[in-house]
Design an enzyme around this catalytic site. Structure first.
Site, mmCIF file in Angstrom:
data_model
loop_
_atom_site.group_PDB
_atom_site.id
_atom_site.type_symbol
_atom_site.label_atom_id
_atom_site.label_comp_id
_atom_site.label_asym_id
_atom_site.label_seq_id
_atom_site.Cartn_x
_atom_site.Cartn_y
_atom_site.Cartn_z
ATOM 1 N N PRO A 89 -4.926 -5.918 4.526
ATOM 2 C CA PRO A 89 -4.684 -7.092 3.685
ATOM 3 C C PRO A 89 -4.140 -6.736 2.300
ATOM 4 O O PRO A 89 -4.608 -5.791 1.690
ATOM 5 C CB PRO A 89 -6.067 -7.728 3.536
ATOM 6 C CG PRO A 89 -6.914 -7.117 4.572
ATOM 7 C CD PRO A 89 -6.316 -5.823 4.964
ATOM 8 N N THR A 90 -3.168 -7.519 1.869
ATOM 9 C CA THR A 90 -2.684 -7.384 0.505
ATOM 10 C C THR A 90 -3.800 -7.891 -0.404
ATOM 11 O O THR A 90 -4.341 -8.955 -0.181
ATOM 12 C CB THR A 90 -1.430 -8.251 0.292
ATOM 13 O OG1 THR A 90 -0.497 -7.926 1.310
ATOM 14 C CG2 THR A 90 -0.803 -8.002 -1.055
ATOM 15 N N GLY A 91 -4.148 -7.131 -1.398
ATOM 16 C CA GLY A 91 -5.239 -7.550 -2.266
ATOM 17 C C GLY A 91 -6.556 -6.971 -1.826
ATOM 18 O O GLY A 91 -7.599 -7.292 -2.367
ATOM 19 N N CYS A 92 -6.528 -6.097 -0.821
ATOM 20 C CA CYS A 92 -7.728 -5.414 -0.359
ATOM 21 C C CYS A 92 -7.769 -4.075 -1.074
ATOM 22 O O CYS A 92 -6.966 -3.196 -0.793
ATOM 23 C CB CYS A 92 -7.647 -5.214 1.155
ATOM 24 S SG CYS A 92 -9.191 -4.729 1.888
ATOM 25 N N ILE A 93 -8.668 -3.961 -2.046
ATOM 26 C CA ILE A 93 -8.615 -2.759 -2.892
ATOM 27 C C ILE A 93 -9.736 -1.779 -2.523
ATOM 28 O O ILE A 93 -10.831 -2.191 -2.237
ATOM 29 C CB ILE A 93 -8.713 -3.152 -4.386
ATOM 30 C CG1 ILE A 93 -7.669 -4.231 -4.686
ATOM 31 C CG2 ILE A 93 -8.441 -1.959 -5.276
ATOM 32 C CD1 ILE A 93 -7.915 -4.965 -5.960
#
Lengths: 110, 99, 123
Positions: free
Chosen positions: A106-110
């Site tokens: 996921p984009t925004g999965c840090i």
């Protein structure tokens, strides 16, 4: 890395995400789930299918917060909360469910 | 000769320099962000239309489609696909890309 | 993320979508930074307005079409999208050509908003 299944090779990246989302099918999803020690139930498939629909519409794997909210809207508040989703995917609905759904991390999965 | 422009006319002066340099009888091919010049309402449309009197203007269709502007192409612009791109390059002895 | 005051972030987008990587990079940074619950706005100026031009179909150029992702911004609670009026006019575009709801502002109005930001990110 790669998954061998029914005479076909599915390429994955170093973290185990499918390289080509279009190669996804339920059989390879089951293998991905096994690797994550997730025992797929109807509730799991519901989330997986939701993620795939979300990706088809927006071309993005949603962040957990967004996924939770969107699931709540579509499947009801008893499912749209992080406790429910973490019970299904203990190592994180974002990472694990996206992986089983064949989506990128996921984009925004840090 | 063939002139290729791949920059938006409102971002870089590439199209202006090209139009001021190109000689009658030449051809201009717009690709990538260069295709924005070939759309109605773009402020570069006037000078491009004017250039059509003296040379042929082409635009790469896949680039127009990718930018959502294939339905507003200026009259007189010839659309080509990648095969047409190759044909244009081979038909002309020389080619200048206004990068 | 530790507690902190909410800051105002503005992303200024000035490039057309596919000719350079700026548009996609900006969108990805916006989505990643959305995890930090800040006050985010996006400004689209100059060729940046082309990022929102409806109807992109990238099959022919064989790159990912990231236009649908702008429609997910609302899910990320990002709904302040400003589009430069002069830029639309110079390109023969109108608000109806935009793929998501936007607010059309003049350069001067965007400039004033820019002055109120804590952080401005340029793409």
């Amino acid at each position: 890395m790669a998954i061998e299944l029914n005479g076909k090779t599915y390429e994955t990246d170093e973290e185990g995400y499918l390289s080509d989302i279009s190669e996804w099918n339920e059989d390879v999803a089951k293998v991905l789930a096994e690797q994550e020690n997730v025992n797929m139930t109807e509730q799991h498939w519901e989330v997986i299918n939701f993620l795939r629909e979300y990706y088809n519409e927006f071309q993005i794997a949603p962040a957990v917060r967004v996924l939770t909210k969107a699931i709540g809207k579509k499947l009801g508040p008893e499912k749209g909360n992080s406790q429910y989703l973490y019970e299904l995917f203990p190592y994180g609905p974002g990472k694990q469910a996206c992986k089983i759904a064949g989506l990128p991390k996921p984009t925004g999965c840090i | 000769m063939l002139h290729i422009v791949n920059k938006s006319p409102l971002d870089r002066p590439a199209l202006d320099t090209c139009l001021a340099t190109a000689q009658p009888g030449g051809a201009i091919l717009l690709i990538e962000d260069g295709v924005y010049a070939a759309t109605t309402g773009n402020s570069a449309a006037g000078k491009l239309t004017q250039a059509m009197g003296q040379m042929k203007v082409y635009a790469l269709k896949p680039d127009l489609e990718a930018r959502g502007i294939a339905d507003r192409v200026l009259e007189g612009v010839n659309l080509v696909d990648y095969g047409g791109f190759v044909d244009l390059v081979t038909e002309h002895a020389t080619c200048q890309s206004w990068l | 993320m530790s507690e902190g005051q909410i800051k105002k972030f503005m992303y200024v987008n000035r490039k057309a979508p596919h000719g350079t990587i700026y548009a996609l990079e900006s969108l990805e940074v916006v989505l990643i930074a959305a995890a930090f619950d800040q006050d985010v706005s996006l400004a689209f100026m100059d060729d940046g307005v082309y990022q929102l031009k409806k109807g992109c179909n990238t099959k022919g150029i064989e790159v990912k079409n990231f236009q649908p992702t702008y429609r997910a911004l609302d899910d990320y609670d990002i709904n302040k999208l400003y589009v430069e009026k002069e830029a639309l006019e110079a390109r023969g575009l109108t608000e109806e050509d935009m793929c998501v709801p936007v607010e059309v502002l003049t350069r001067a109005e965007i400039g004033k908003l820019m002055e109120t930001q804590d952080i401005v990110l340029s793409f």
